[in-house]
Scaffold this motif. Structure first.
Motif, mmCIF file in Angstrom:
data_model
loop_
_atom_site.group_PDB
_atom_site.id
_atom_site.type_symbol
_atom_site.label_atom_id
_atom_site.label_comp_id
_atom_site.label_asym_id
_atom_site.label_seq_id
_atom_site.Cartn_x
_atom_site.Cartn_y
_atom_site.Cartn_z
ATOM 1 N N ARG A 18 0.822 -1.213 0.000
ATOM 2 C CA ARG A 18 0.000 0.000 0.000
ATOM 3 C C ARG A 18 0.851 1.256 0.000
ATOM 4 N NH1 ARG A 18 -5.050 -0.264 3.812
ATOM 5 N NH2 ARG A 18 -5.393 1.616 2.640
ATOM 6 N N GLU A 19 0.382 2.223 -0.786
ATOM 7 C CA GLU A 19 1.005 3.553 -0.813
ATOM 8 C C GLU A 19 -0.050 4.561 -0.377
ATOM 9 O OE1 GLU A 19 2.377 4.137 -4.790
ATOM 10 O OE2 GLU A 19 4.175 2.948 -4.468
ATOM 11 N N PHE A 20 0.389 5.594 0.302
ATOM 12 C CA PHE A 20 -0.524 6.616 0.800
ATOM 13 C C PHE A 20 -0.076 7.973 0.296
ATOM 14 C CE2 PHE A 20 -0.517 3.090 3.742
ATOM 15 C CZ PHE A 20 -1.854 2.882 3.979
ATOM 16 N N LEU A 21 -1.030 8.832 0.012
ATOM 17 C CA LEU A 21 -0.723 10.191 -0.414
ATOM 18 C C LEU A 21 -0.701 11.143 0.769
ATOM 19 C CD1 LEU A 21 -2.855 10.361 -3.684
ATOM 20 C CD2 LEU A 21 -0.405 9.910 -3.456
ATOM 21 N N VAL A 22 -1.263 10.693 1.890
ATOM 22 C CA VAL A 22 -1.342 11.526 3.090
ATOM 23 C C VAL A 22 -0.590 10.818 4.216
ATOM 24 C CG1 VAL A 22 -2.922 12.607 4.741
ATOM 25 C CG2 VAL A 22 -3.596 12.373 2.350
ATOM 26 N N LYS A 23 0.329 11.524 4.839
ATOM 27 C CA LYS A 23 1.154 10.939 5.903
ATOM 28 C C LYS A 23 0.305 10.451 7.072
ATOM 29 C CE LYS A 23 5.229 11.865 8.742
ATOM 30 N NZ LYS A 23 4.827 11.081 9.864
ATOM 31 N N LYS A 24 -0.750 11.181 7.389
ATOM 32 C CA LYS A 24 -1.616 10.817 8.507
ATOM 33 C C LYS A 24 -2.250 9.440 8.268
ATOM 34 C CE LYS A 24 -5.379 12.699 11.273
ATOM 35 N NZ LYS A 24 -6.295 13.823 11.452
ATOM 36 N N GLU A 25 -2.650 9.155 7.021
ATOM 37 C CA GLU A 25 -3.237 7.855 6.703
ATOM 38 C C GLU A 25 -2.194 6.736 6.821
ATOM 39 O OE1 GLU A 25 -4.944 8.208 2.820
ATOM 40 O OE2 GLU A 25 -6.546 9.531 3.504
ATOM 41 N N ALA A 26 -0.969 7.005 6.376
ATOM 42 C CA ALA A 26 0.108 6.018 6.483
ATOM 43 C C ALA A 26 0.418 5.733 7.952
ATOM 44 C CB ALA A 26 1.358 6.509 5.757
ATOM 45 N N ASP A 27 0.441 6.763 8.774
ATOM 46 C CA ASP A 27 0.688 6.585 10.211
ATOM 47 C C ASP A 27 -0.431 5.781 10.865
ATOM 48 O OD1 ASP A 27 3.114 7.923 10.170
ATOM 49 O OD2 ASP A 27 2.233 9.861 10.741
ATOM 50 N N ALA A 28 -1.682 6.056 10.473
ATOM 51 C CA ALA A 28 -2.816 5.321 11.039
ATOM 52 C C ALA A 28 -2.758 3.848 10.640
ATOM 53 C CB ALA A 28 -4.130 5.944 10.570
ATOM 54 N N TYR A 29 -2.365 3.577 9.401
ATOM 55 C CA TYR A 29 -2.234 2.199 8.935
ATOM 56 C C TYR A 29 -1.119 1.485 9.699
ATOM 57 C CZ TYR A 29 -1.817 -1.724 5.658
ATOM 58 O OH TYR A 29 -1.775 -2.969 5.095
ATOM 59 N N ASP A 30 0.000 2.163 9.908
ATOM 60 C CA ASP A 30 1.109 1.592 10.660
ATOM 61 C C ASP A 30 0.691 1.308 12.101
ATOM 62 O OD1 ASP A 30 3.873 0.763 10.936
ATOM 63 O OD2 ASP A 30 4.184 2.614 12.082
ATOM 64 N N LYS A 31 -0.056 2.205 12.690
ATOM 65 C CA LYS A 31 -0.535 2.023 14.059
ATOM 66 C C LYS A 31 -1.487 0.821 14.136
ATOM 67 C CE LYS A 31 -2.801 4.491 17.813
ATOM 68 N NZ LYS A 31 -3.460 5.733 18.225
ATOM 69 N N MET A 32 -2.348 0.666 13.122
ATOM 70 C CA MET A 32 -3.266 -0.463 13.080
ATOM 71 C C MET A 32 -2.486 -1.774 12.969
ATOM 72 S SD MET A 32 -4.854 -2.922 10.953
ATOM 73 C CE MET A 32 -4.352 -2.345 9.368
ATOM 74 N N LEU A 33 -1.431 -1.777 12.151
ATOM 75 C CA LEU A 33 -0.606 -2.980 12.017
ATOM 76 C C LEU A 33 0.126 -3.308 13.316
ATOM 77 C CD1 LEU A 33 0.857 -2.543 8.422
ATOM 78 C CD2 LEU A 33 -0.961 -4.097 9.155
ATOM 79 N N ASP A 34 0.570 -2.283 14.037
ATOM 80 C CA ASP A 34 1.196 -2.510 15.348
ATOM 81 C C ASP A 34 0.195 -3.157 16.313
ATOM 82 O OD1 ASP A 34 3.678 -1.493 14.642
ATOM 83 O OD2 ASP A 34 3.261 0.520 15.427
ATOM 84 N N ALA A 35 -1.035 -2.641 16.312
ATOM 85 C CA ALA A 35 -2.071 -3.212 17.176
ATOM 86 C C ALA A 35 -2.354 -4.660 16.789
ATOM 87 C CB ALA A 35 -3.346 -2.377 17.094
ATOM 88 N N ALA A 36 -2.386 -4.940 15.481
ATOM 89 C CA ALA A 36 -2.628 -6.304 15.015
ATOM 90 C C ALA A 36 -1.499 -7.235 15.454
ATOM 91 C CB ALA A 36 -2.784 -6.328 13.492
ATOM 92 N N ASP A 37 -0.269 -6.767 15.372
ATOM 93 C CA ASP A 37 0.868 -7.581 15.833
ATOM 94 C C ASP A 37 0.748 -7.885 17.324
ATOM 95 O OD1 ASP A 37 2.040 -7.698 13.335
ATOM 96 O OD2 ASP A 37 3.494 -6.102 13.746
ATOM 97 N N ASN A 38 0.387 -6.879 18.110
ATOM 98 C CA ASN A 38 0.230 -7.075 19.552
ATOM 99 C C ASN A 38 -0.909 -8.043 19.857
ATOM 100 O OD1 ASN A 38 2.342 -5.334 20.091
ATOM 101 N ND2 ASN A 38 1.017 -3.556 20.335
ATOM 102 N N LEU A 39 -2.025 -7.922 19.122
ATOM 103 C CA LEU A 39 -3.147 -8.838 19.315
ATOM 104 C C LEU A 39 -2.751 -10.269 18.951
ATOM 105 C CD1 LEU A 39 -6.128 -6.731 17.930
ATOM 106 C CD2 LEU A 39 -5.966 -7.694 20.222
ATOM 107 N N ALA A 40 -2.035 -10.429 17.842
ATOM 108 C CA ALA A 40 -1.616 -11.768 17.416
ATOM 109 C C ALA A 40 -0.713 -12.405 18.467
ATOM 110 C CB ALA A 40 -0.909 -11.693 16.067
ATOM 111 N N ALA A 41 0.219 -11.642 18.987
ATOM 112 C CA ALA A 41 1.110 -12.167 20.028
ATOM 113 C C ALA A 41 0.324 -12.544 21.277
ATOM 114 C CB ALA A 41 2.187 -11.135 20.364
ATOM 115 N N TYR A 42 -0.641 -11.726 21.639
ATOM 116 C CA TYR A 42 -1.472 -12.002 22.811
ATOM 117 C C TYR A 42 -2.276 -13.277 22.615
ATOM 118 C CZ TYR A 42 -4.872 -11.316 26.527
ATOM 119 O OH TYR A 42 -5.653 -11.486 27.632
ATOM 120 N N ALA A 46 -1.813 -16.860 24.695
ATOM 121 C CA ALA A 46 -2.905 -16.940 25.664
ATOM 122 C C ALA A 46 -3.157 -18.351 26.163
ATOM 123 C CB ALA A 46 -4.193 -16.374 25.056
ATOM 124 N N GLY A 47 -2.652 -19.340 25.456
ATOM 125 C CA GLY A 47 -2.879 -20.718 25.898
ATOM 126 C C GLY A 47 -4.310 -21.159 25.686
#
Length: 115
Positions: A18-42, A46-47
């Motif tokens: 994905r490419e973004f024309l607006v930095k704010k959208e790219a940052d939001a996408y990156d933040k969402m991916l960070d949250a997804a990584d944290n959820l996956a690890a959790y 979790a056992g």
């Protein structure tokens, strides 16, 4: 010649599709991916007594991260606001053009006579 700035999210040294024309959208996408990584690890740590493969956990965590505000509403005990899933050919009742309701004209203010 026009100059266009595009923002690309890089994860673990790999540029994502994905490419973004607006930095704010790219940052939001990156933040969402960070949250997804944290959820996956959790979820993986979790056992849980259910058998989920890595792809299923990743897909689930990305879905939950993309719908974070709605998931938060549900966890708080509120009803979800997301409309039900529809097939592409199915029309929603509210999609039809709305008829305009006639507005009543405000009553004219009258001054008391004789004063």
């Amino acid at each position: 010649m026009a100059v266009i700035t595009k923002y690309v999210v890089v994860r673990n040294g790999v540029e994502l599709d994905r490419e973004f024309l607006v930095k704010k959208e790219a940052d939001a996408y990156d933040k969402m991916l960070d949250a997804a990584d944290n959820l996956a690890a959790y979820i993986k740590n979790a056992g849980l007594e259910i058998d989920l493969d890595g792809k299923a956990i990743d897909a689930l965590s990305v879905f939950l991260a993309k719908n974070g505000p709605e998931v938060t509403r549900i966890l708080k005990g509120l009803k979800p606001t997301v409309p039900s899933v529809r097939t592409p050919g199915e029309e929603k009742k509210d999609d039809a053009p709305a008829t305009k309701a006639k507005k009543k004209a405000p009553a004219a203010k009258t001054k008391p006579k004789g004063k």
